[in-house]
Write a protein that holds these residues in place. Sequence first.
Motif: not given
Length: 119
Positions: A4-19, A77-81
């Motif tokens: 779960r933490i790995d998945r969240i880390s990956e999603e945060v990374m993608k969202a942060l890169a987009e932002c 923005e990351v929290a929203h995405k």
Amino acid sequence: MSTRIDRISEEVMKALAECIRTLKDPRVSGGLVSVTRCEVTGDLRYAKAYISVLGSEDDAKAVMRGLKSASGYLRREVAHKVQLRYAPELQFHLDQSIVHGAHISELLHKLEDHPDKEG
């Protein structure tokens, strides 16, 4: 680390890169900036983001200052995405691995072009 933490880390990374791509700060938008890795803590309070900057050392320092000043905006923005109830506090760390790898590749290429004449 849990999946779960790995998945969240990956999603945060993608969202942060987009932002980061949407930031209007000239310090950040000037160079080639990428998020190489992201590690979210188990309690989801902090996220370490490893940032790679292709350019000079001064460019990298400017990018890090720009990201630090935009951290509140990026956090929201990351929290929203990612749709997290609580936004993790973003901690930015400069990742030199890509620059280091490019330097090693350049050195190897030079060795191939100019082989030692002793052989």
